[in-house]
Design a protein around this motif. Sequence first.
Motif, mmCIF file in Angstrom:
data_model
loop_
_atom_site.group_PDB
_atom_site.id
_atom_site.type_symbol
_atom_site.label_atom_id
_atom_site.label_comp_id
_atom_site.label_asym_id
_atom_site.label_seq_id
_atom_site.Cartn_x
_atom_site.Cartn_y
_atom_site.Cartn_z
ATOM 1 N N ARG A 19 -38.263 37.779 16.086
ATOM 2 C CA ARG A 19 -38.239 37.293 14.710
ATOM 3 C C ARG A 19 -38.971 38.228 13.755
ATOM 4 O O ARG A 19 -38.886 38.077 12.551
ATOM 5 N N ARG B 117 -27.338 35.040 17.446
ATOM 6 C CA ARG B 117 -26.804 33.697 17.647
ATOM 7 C C ARG B 117 -27.601 32.732 16.772
ATOM 8 O O ARG B 117 -28.685 33.055 16.306
ATOM 9 N N ARG B 118 -27.048 31.581 16.561
ATOM 10 C CA ARG B 118 -27.753 30.577 15.764
ATOM 11 C C ARG B 118 -28.953 30.076 16.531
ATOM 12 O O ARG B 118 -28.923 29.953 17.757
ATOM 13 N N LYS B 119 -30.037 29.782 15.801
ATOM 14 C CA LYS B 119 -31.245 29.244 16.434
ATOM 15 C C LYS B 119 -30.887 27.951 17.152
ATOM 16 O O LYS B 119 -30.099 27.148 16.660
ATOM 17 N N GLY B 120 -31.478 27.767 18.289
ATOM 18 C CA GLY B 120 -31.272 26.534 19.044
ATOM 19 C C GLY B 120 -30.084 26.564 19.979
ATOM 20 O O GLY B 120 -29.973 25.712 20.845
ATOM 21 N N GLU B 121 -29.178 27.525 19.818
ATOM 22 C CA GLU B 121 -28.041 27.631 20.722
ATOM 23 C C GLU B 121 -28.500 28.350 21.982
ATOM 24 O O GLU B 121 -29.215 29.338 21.921
ATOM 25 N N SER B 122 -28.045 27.873 23.129
ATOM 26 C CA SER B 122 -28.381 28.574 24.367
ATOM 27 C C SER B 122 -27.386 29.710 24.569
ATOM 28 O O SER B 122 -26.280 29.699 24.038
ATOM 29 N N SER B 123 -27.808 30.688 25.341
ATOM 30 C CA SER B 123 -26.965 31.878 25.517
ATOM 31 C C SER B 123 -25.891 31.716 26.530
ATOM 32 O O SER B 123 -25.634 30.869 27.211
#
Length: 86
Positions: free
Chosen positions: A17, A80-86
């Motif tokens: 970040r 990727r969007r925050k909170g999305e798992s990879s």
Amino acid sequence: MPNIESTASPSLAVPVRHSEDLGKLVRQLRAEQGLLQIDLAGLAGTGNRFIVDLERGKPTLQLQKVLDVLDLMGLEVVVRRKGESS
């Protein structure tokens, strides 16, 4: 550019970040690969100062050069969007 694959786990996923976060990661992985800053600079075709600044988290470095060094180290940037798992 040669690839100096990381010895870290292939599932390495670290949120970045701040430029300092990326710098710490680069420093850690470079050390794990047994490279000095001058070695990485030579392999990447950059000056040693660029690697020093990258590892210190200098926020104004050229993005393409940063991406080239990461690629050389066997790393890639995935957005990727925050909170999305990879």
